[in-house]
Design a protein around this motif. Structure first.
Motif, PDB file in Angstrom:
ATOM      1  N   UNK A 515      39.202  75.456 -12.617  1.00 42.65           N
ATOM      2  CA  UNK A 515      39.927  74.500 -13.454  1.00 42.65           C
ATOM      3  C   UNK A 515      40.497  73.367 -12.603  1.00 42.65           C
ATOM      4  N   UNK A 516      40.911  73.713 -11.376  1.00 40.56           N
ATOM      5  CA  UNK A 516      41.440  72.701 -10.451  1.00 40.56           C
ATOM      6  C   UNK A 516      40.320  71.917  -9.772  1.00 40.56           C
ATOM      7  N   UNK A 517      39.172  72.562  -9.589  1.00 37.73           N
ATOM      8  CA  UNK A 517      38.047  71.949  -8.880  1.00 37.73           C
ATOM      9  C   UNK A 517      36.822  71.908  -9.804  1.00 37.73           C
ATOM     10  N   UNK A 518      36.828  71.042 -10.817  1.00 33.26           N
ATOM     11  CA  UNK A 518      35.778  71.066 -11.842  1.00 33.26           C
ATOM     12  C   UNK A 518      34.379  70.732 -11.328  1.00 33.26           C
ATOM     13  N   UNK A 519      34.267  70.025 -10.199  1.00 30.23           N
ATOM     14  CA  UNK A 519      32.944  69.655  -9.691  1.00 30.23           C
ATOM     15  C   UNK A 519      32.122  70.892  -9.318  1.00 30.23           C
ATOM     16  N   UNK A 520      32.794  71.976  -8.920  1.00 29.56           N
ATOM     17  CA  UNK A 520      32.083  73.189  -8.531  1.00 29.56           C
ATOM     18  C   UNK A 520      31.471  73.905  -9.747  1.00 29.56           C
ATOM     19  N   UNK A 521      31.917  73.524 -10.959  1.00 30.38           N
ATOM     20  CA  UNK A 521      31.371  74.102 -12.192  1.00 30.38           C
ATOM     21  C   UNK A 521      30.625  73.047 -12.999  1.00 30.38           C
ATOM     22  N   UNK A 522      30.234  71.964 -12.338  1.00 31.87           N
ATOM     23  CA  UNK A 522      29.535  70.873 -13.019  1.00 31.87           C
ATOM     24  C   UNK A 522      28.031  70.923 -12.804  1.00 31.87           C
ATOM     25  N   UNK A 523      27.357  69.824 -13.179  1.00 31.67           N
ATOM     26  CA  UNK A 523      25.907  69.726 -13.042  1.00 31.67           C
ATOM     27  C   UNK A 523      25.538  68.303 -12.621  1.00 31.67           C
ATOM     28  N   UNK A 524      24.558  68.198 -11.781  1.00 29.78           N
ATOM     29  CA  UNK A 524      24.040  66.885 -11.398  1.00 29.78           C
ATOM     30  C   UNK A 524      23.218  66.333 -12.552  1.00 29.78           C
ATOM     31  N   UNK A 525      23.538  65.121 -12.996  1.00 33.08           N
ATOM     32  CA  UNK A 525      22.821  64.500 -14.114  1.00 33.08           C
ATOM     33  C   UNK A 525      21.361  64.256 -13.743  1.00 33.08           C
ATOM     34  N   UNK A 526      20.516  64.153 -14.771  1.00 30.46           N
ATOM     35  CA  UNK A 526      19.080  63.965 -14.545  1.00 30.46           C
ATOM     36  C   UNK A 526      18.780  62.696 -13.748  1.00 30.46           C
ATOM     37  N   UNK A 527      19.588  61.657 -13.976  1.00 30.43           N
ATOM     38  CA  UNK A 527      19.342  60.406 -13.243  1.00 30.43           C
ATOM     39  C   UNK A 527      19.916  60.448 -11.828  1.00 30.43           C
TER      40      UNK A 527
END
Length: 673
Positions: A515-527
């Protein structure tokens, strides 16, 4: 007739307003009562036209599904009562008032027929005219109440006797209600989603006069409805006296073909109805095929590893006749047996499509609670529990956003048939880039051993890791105090049948950190120009099974206690080992944990599971000497391995992430701050 509380999607609601009063004339769909819950306000409509005879609830009453709200007297009944009263008045007048001879003859004729008129309401008088309106009602369908699932006719349609007009469904069966008369549909008195019971008017039919009208007058009588419905009783009575061979075939699995993964019975076994007999697998799901009848296995037509498709015979069962007697009797009864379709429904392929899993509830308490908030009927809710579907994710096509059974089936079929084209295409490119294996015949030869289905399916997914620039950050957490606390708790947990592992605490700590570090639970966009940040945490938990590694998903661990997480981890592990995971159980994760438990090793580099960008590996904890500034203390240290997609996460961020995680695990109390 009584208008009752329909299924409004909540356990109970409060009567907030009564919109009618005794004596009011209401039409179909006129609002009668306003109900309120803590989630919504709902106006309950009338399912029939008539006059309000009595109001059965008061303001502030708490009501549940099926509670009677208002009692209506139909317009026909009202007019019948008026005619009888007028006839009585006319008779009394004839006794005291002199009349001409023709008038006296008319009055005598009226008086002589009056008992017949009172018994048959207005239908007898209508039969004498050139045409009449006949009400077609719900017959005795074997359940107290049911839902209108589908209306098969429209106003203006010309229908015949025994033609199906409405489909009603309960949590036990789906039944087509036939028309008891032929004629033109004058009006439809119910709507899809209405709750109905025996005697409720479904449609009104305009029939021709004369002989036909005299015939149909008798049909809708209340006393005759059970007689018509009991035509299905001889079927039940005859069943024990019959037996026969029944073939159980592959139902509609939503895929073109599947592989026989396991045969759960052998020749000579006695099986019950709905008992699983065969496990078939596709590259998207594992499905247990149930028996549609009870009996003894006579022949098994398939072998392990065989490819099968819809309609292919799996086994032959010598039935106990209860399942196969109904179709035989149905042919003898011809059109009149339409009501008994509930008996033969389990044998139909369309019903088997909905029964591709056993009757076990595949949803958690939280998911069942979420489903209760969605507007759907009991049969749909039951099917959703069996298939493990969260109804809020299903696109509703019914009125007032009601989820219909067809919506649920379409959703399941879509999930089963929708593959991920990108992984398959990428894997094909990768495989094409590798040279062929050399010939090993000069070096002792080879023996080919087939990989398990799960391993074969994993190959394309794992190959995607070749396209991810992956880095692994290593760290170690001091879990001495945490392990001591777990030791104090696990005794009581074990009494409740719960296995409290260190993984439950790690999942809770990770959910807090993500919750504090949302990038670790994100996704790289197709572009590859942006990062998609997820609104919820869904954590994949790698589970080792005899067939290979599978990754079921723990939903919203940030919203659950350690105890709830421990319970769900146990359930997911059990389902994985028993091949009970549904496609839903494997989808939607945005971070993964993989643990070696106590197997061994000091550290490893787990592979990032695309489309995720990070994965945490856990190695066995060991006692190590740790310098405290003055001396070495024995501390229980847990090795951590965080692999991440370097395109999304920087090395410094990864180091900070693991450091924060070690602090949380060293003192789990900080989660409360």
């Amino acid at each position: 007739m009584q208008i009752k509380t329909p299924d409004i999607g909540v356990d109970k609601a409060t009567v907030a307003e009564i919109l009618v009063k005794v004596g009011d004339t209401v039409d179909v769909d006129d609002s009668l009562v306003l109900l309120e819950s803590d989630k919504a306000s709902v106006e309950v409509p009338s399912t029939s036209a008539g006059v309000v005879k009595s109001i059965l609830v008061n303001l502030g009453d708490n009501v549940t599904e099926g509670v009677a709200l208002v009692e209506l007297e139909s317009e026909d009944a009202s007019s019948a009562a008026t005619e009888v009263q007028q006839a009585d008045a006319s008779e009394k007048t004839s006794e005291n008032t002199p009349t001409s001879l023709p008038d006296q003859e008319i009055m005598q004729e009226l008086t002589s027929h009056q008992p017949h008129q009172a018994a048959n309401s207005t239908q007898a008088s209508k039969a004498a005219s050139s045409s009449s309106i006949v009400e077609v009602q719900v017959p005795d369908i074997g359940v107290e109440k049911a839902l209108v699932g589908e209306i098969l006719v429209q106003v203006g349609d010309v229908i015949d006797v025994d033609q199906s007009i409405v489909v009603v469904e309960s949590d036990k069966a789906t039944v087509e209600v036939p028309s008891s008369v032929s004629g033109i549909v004058e009006s439809i008195e119910v709507h899809e989603g209405d709750t109905v019971k025996e005697g409720v008017v479904l449609i009104k039919v305009k029939v021709a006069g004369g002989t036909q009208a005299d015939t149909v007058v008798e049909t809708p009588k209340v006393e005759n409805v059970p007689a018509a419905a009991t035509k299905s009783e001889p079927v039940a009575e005859a069943a024990p006296a019959q037996s026969g061979a029944i073939e159980i075939s592959v139902p509609d699995l939503g895929v073109d073909k599947a592989t026989v993964a396991e045969i759960l019975v052998k020749v000579g076994d006695t099986v019950e109805a709905d008992q699983s007999i065969i496990v078939v697998e596709s590259d998207k799901a594992t499905v247990e095929v149930p028996s549609s009848t009870a009996g003894v296995i006579k022949v098994i037509h398939v072998e392990l590893g065989q490819k099968v498709s819809e309609g292919i015979a799996l086994v032959t069962i010598e039935g106990k006749a209860q399942a196969d007697a109904a179709p035989v009797a149905a042919k003898a009864e011809a059109p009149k047996a339409a009501v008994t379709k509930a008996e033969t429904a389990p044998a139909a392929p369309s019903a088997q499509a909905a029964a591709t899993t056993d009757n076990a509830d595949k949803l958690t308490k939280e998911q069942n609670a979420a489903n209760s908030k969605v507007y759907a009927g009991p049969a749909v809710r039951k099917l959703a529990r069996e298939l493990g579907v969260i109804l809020s994710e299903v696109k509703a096509s019914g009125s007032h956003a009601r989820v219909m059974k067809e919506d649920l089936k379409a959703y399941v079929k879509t999930r089963l048939t929708t593959s991920q084209p990108a992984p398959v295409a990428a894997a094909a490119v990768q495989a094409a880039g590798l040279p062929k294996l050399p010939d090993f015949s000069a070096f002792g030869g080879t023996e080919e051993k087939a990989m398990t289905r799960l391993q074969q399916v994993s190959v394309p997914q794992l190959s995607l890791n070749n396209f991810i620039p992956q880095v692994t950050q290593f760290d170690a957490a001091d879990i001495t105090e945490l392990e001591a606390w777990r030791g104090e708790l696990k005794g009581n947990f074990k009494k409740e049948g719960i296995s409290l592992t260190i993984l439950a605490f790690i999942a809770k700590a990770l959910a807090h950190l993500l919750k504090e570090e949302p990038y670790f639970a994100g996704h790289l966009a197709d572009d590859q120009k942006s990062v998609l940040l997820r609104n919820e945490i869904h954590m994949g938990i790698a589970v080792a099974t005899p067939d290979g590694l599978t990754v079921p998903v723990l939903r919203n661990p940030d919203q659950k206690s350690v105890k709830q997480i421990a319970v769900e981890l146990g359930e997911l592990s059990k389902k994985a080992r028993e091949k009970k995971l549904s496609p839903k159980d494997l989808q939607g994760a945005n971070f993964t944990i993989t643990s070696l438990g106590s197997i061994g090793g000091t550290a490893f580099t787990p592979l990032v599971n695309w489309p995720q960008v990070a994965i945490l590996g856990i190695s066995p904890a060991t006692m190590q000497p740790v310098w405290n500034g003055e001396s070495f203390d024995p501390r229980l240290m847990l090795p951590l391995s965080l692999s991440y997609d370097h395109r999304v996460i920087n090395g410094a961020d990864a180091a900070r992430f693991t450091h924060k995680l070690t602090k949380l695990l060293a003192d789990i109390r900080t989660l409360l701050l």
